[in-house]
Design a protein around this motif. Structure first.
Motif, PDB file in Angstrom:
ATOM      1  N   ARG A 148      29.098   7.155  33.309  1.00  0.00           N
ATOM      2  CA  ARG A 148      28.455   5.861  33.507  1.00  0.00           C
ATOM      3  C   ARG A 148      29.014   4.876  32.492  1.00  0.00           C
ATOM      4  NH1 ARG A 148      22.109   6.865  34.700  1.00  0.00           N
ATOM      5  NH2 ARG A 148      22.439   4.967  35.884  1.00  0.00           N
ATOM      6  N   SER A 149      28.734   3.602  32.724  1.00  0.00           N
ATOM      7  CA  SER A 149      29.230   2.557  31.841  1.00  0.00           C
ATOM      8  C   SER A 149      28.156   2.196  30.815  1.00  0.00           C
ATOM      9  CB  SER A 149      29.603   1.306  32.656  1.00  0.00           C
ATOM     10  OG  SER A 149      29.897   0.222  31.805  1.00  0.00           O
ATOM     11  N   PRO A 150      28.370   2.482  29.533  1.00  0.00           N
ATOM     12  CA  PRO A 150      27.363   2.115  28.525  1.00  0.00           C
ATOM     13  C   PRO A 150      27.105   0.615  28.460  1.00  0.00           C
ATOM     14  CG  PRO A 150      28.941   3.691  27.627  1.00  0.00           C
ATOM     15  CD  PRO A 150      29.488   3.245  28.941  1.00  0.00           C
ATOM     16  N   SER A 151      28.155  -0.184  28.603  1.00  0.00           N
ATOM     17  CA  SER A 151      27.953  -1.638  28.567  1.00  0.00           C
ATOM     18  C   SER A 151      27.161  -2.102  29.783  1.00  0.00           C
ATOM     19  CB  SER A 151      29.302  -2.348  28.513  1.00  0.00           C
ATOM     20  OG  SER A 151      30.107  -2.008  29.637  1.00  0.00           O
ATOM     21  N   LEU A 190      24.848  -0.319  31.374  1.00  0.00           N
ATOM     22  CA  LEU A 190      23.461   0.078  31.133  1.00  0.00           C
ATOM     23  C   LEU A 190      22.779  -0.891  30.171  1.00  0.00           C
ATOM     24  CD1 LEU A 190      23.893   3.943  30.763  1.00  0.00           C
ATOM     25  CD2 LEU A 190      23.007   2.699  32.738  1.00  0.00           C
ATOM     26  N   ALA A 191      23.488  -1.261  29.104  1.00  0.00           N
ATOM     27  CA  ALA A 191      22.902  -2.192  28.136  1.00  0.00           C
ATOM     28  C   ALA A 191      22.646  -3.553  28.768  1.00  0.00           C
ATOM     29  CB  ALA A 191      23.826  -2.329  26.925  1.00  0.00           C
ATOM     30  N   LEU A 227      17.103  -7.000  33.063  1.00  0.00           N
ATOM     31  CA  LEU A 227      15.795  -6.648  33.622  1.00  0.00           C
ATOM     32  C   LEU A 227      14.662  -7.172  32.744  1.00  0.00           C
ATOM     33  CD1 LEU A 227      15.979  -3.004  35.024  1.00  0.00           C
ATOM     34  CD2 LEU A 227      15.529  -5.123  36.273  1.00  0.00           C
ATOM     35  N   GLY A 228      14.839  -7.067  31.437  1.00  0.00           N
ATOM     36  CA  GLY A 228      13.818  -7.587  30.532  1.00  0.00           C
ATOM     37  C   GLY A 228      13.622  -9.087  30.700  1.00  0.00           C
ATOM     38  N   THR A 241      24.084  -2.719  37.671  1.00  0.00           N
ATOM     39  CA  THR A 241      24.169  -2.347  36.254  1.00  0.00           C
ATOM     40  C   THR A 241      23.693  -0.915  35.988  1.00  0.00           C
ATOM     41  OG1 THR A 241      21.970  -3.296  35.832  1.00  0.00           O
ATOM     42  CG2 THR A 241      23.883  -4.731  35.482  1.00  0.00           C
ATOM     43  N   LEU A 242      22.482  -0.576  36.409  1.00  0.00           N
ATOM     44  CA  LEU A 242      21.917   0.736  36.094  1.00  0.00           C
ATOM     45  C   LEU A 242      22.280   1.814  37.115  1.00  0.00           C
ATOM     46  CD1 LEU A 242      18.307  -0.338  34.999  1.00  0.00           C
ATOM     47  CD2 LEU A 242      20.368  -0.135  33.605  1.00  0.00           C
TER      48      LEU A 242
END
Length: 227
Positions: A24-27, A29-30, A36-37, A73-74
């Motif tokens: 997965r892509s860490p960037s 996910l971040a 989302l927040g 993203t996720l």
């Protein structure tokens, strides 16, 4: 009378061998958590404090935006085991048995090419040209074990019968996504001819993402046209 054998059975090697490797892509996910927040914070605030049409517009906007943010993203991920490559993209899930995979291409994007010629992009493994350039600028360093061996030989005055061997370099440094593609190519080469890795590619649309996003878009369009 015989008593049952209560000794634990030996682990099945095939069970652990077929376990998925997940990429997965860490960037991504971040970024997804951050977006989302922000969307939920603004949407819930508009629902609680808004007046008139604002709460309805906020509800429709969240119904549209949350699935899209999750999708891009996720959600993206790549799963690989000894039998197949499973690509989870924003709106589709592609399952490619290794026997049906022709090649893995890595240029401006990473793609899996089926034997039929169909290309499937790996959203979870994006290409970073900046990371590639940074990796190629890094100097080639000897392996840790070679450095320890060289230092020990130097302290002992060299190996018996000759000078201490020169350290062996690891090879050129590669970007993280390029190393992932190397891992996938190794799996494809190792298991492409296996009987369990044969079959046809399958594609499934992610209706669990498409349906709520479409509902939010329709609701938002109706609200904007009525008001």
């Amino acid at each position: 009378m015989t008593t049952p054998d209560r000794r634990p059975s030996a682990p099945d090697p095939s069970a652990s061998a077929s376990r998925d490797r997940v990429y997965r892509s860490p960037s991504g996910l971040a970024a997804g958590v951050l977006l989302l927040g922000i969307v939920l914070w603004l949407g819930i605030d508009a629902l609680v404090r808004g007046h008139g049409h604002t709460p309805w517009l906020a509800l429709a906007g969240m119904l549209l935006m949350v699935p899209l943010v999750v999708a891009f993203t996720l959600r993206p991920a790549v799963f690989a085991n000894e039998e197949r490559l499973r690509i989870r993209n924003p709106f589709r899930i592609v399952v490619l048995p290794w026997g049906a995979l022709a090649s893995l291409r890595s240029h401006y994007s990473n793609e899996a090419v089926a034997a039929s010629g169909t290309k499937y992009q790996l959203w979870a493994v994006p290409v970073s040209l900046r990371a590639r350039k940074k990796a190629t600028r890094q100097p080639v360093k000897p392996a840790a074990g070679d450095r320890r061996g060289t230092g020990l030989a130097a302290r002992l005055g060299g190996a018996p019968g000759g000078p201490a061997p020169d350290p062996v370099p690891n090879g050129p440094t590669r970007a993280q996504t390029d190393r992932i593609i190397d891992d996938l190519r190794e799996l494809a080469e190792s298991h492409g001819a296996s009987e369990t890795a044969q079959g046809e590619p399958t594609v499934r649309w992610a209706y669990e993402v498409i349906a709520p996003a479409a509902a939010g878009a329709v609701l938002l369009a109706i609200l904007l046209s009525v008001w």
